[in-house]
Design a protein around this motif. Structure first.
Motif: not given
Length: 129
Positions: A20-30
């Motif tokens: 994800p463009k937000e990166g893992v660890g941001n906005n719930g991405w794992r």
């Protein structure tokens, strides 16, 4: 293959195979990985997947199920019928070259296959066909 899941309120909302463009660890991405056990083709299949959110990386878990001999026989008989239908369709495409004998040959082949399938009582017997 690496996957990425977005989790909100304890529920998976997205699964991606690209970061994800937000990166893992941001906005719930794992980070996530698939846990897919080996199966025996024709004898087992995969169920719908489930997620284990209590581990890192998240596990996308595929459970298996057993295919019964009768279920497998039904599929094999359907495939034999499909082969026959393809032969009929091929003949029906061109009235100039229509060959009723070819359809009868295909029908007999289908009936022979289906009889052999009906006679089988085990997966090993079906494997031999």
């Amino acid at each position: 293959m690496t996957h990425f899941v977005r989790v909100e309120n304890g529920e998976v909302k997205d699964v991606w195979d690209t970061p994800p463009k937000e990166g893992v660890g941001n906005n719930g991405w794992r980070n996530a990985v698939e846990v897919r056990p080996s199966i025996q083709a024709g004898r087992q299949g995969y169920t719908a997947h489930r997620f284990d959110l209590n581990v890192d990386p998240v596990q996308i878990i595929w459970d298996t199920y057993e295919i019964s001999v009768d279920e497998r026989k039904a599929g094999m008989k359907a495939n034999a019928g499909f082969e026959f239908q393809q032969a009929v369709n091929q003949q029906a495409r061109n009235p100039e070259t229509f060959d009723a004998g070819a359809i009868e040959t295909a029908r007999q082949a289908m009936l022979t296959k289906q009889a052999a399938i009906d006679a089988a009582t085990t997966h090993d017997a079906l494997d031999a066909l």
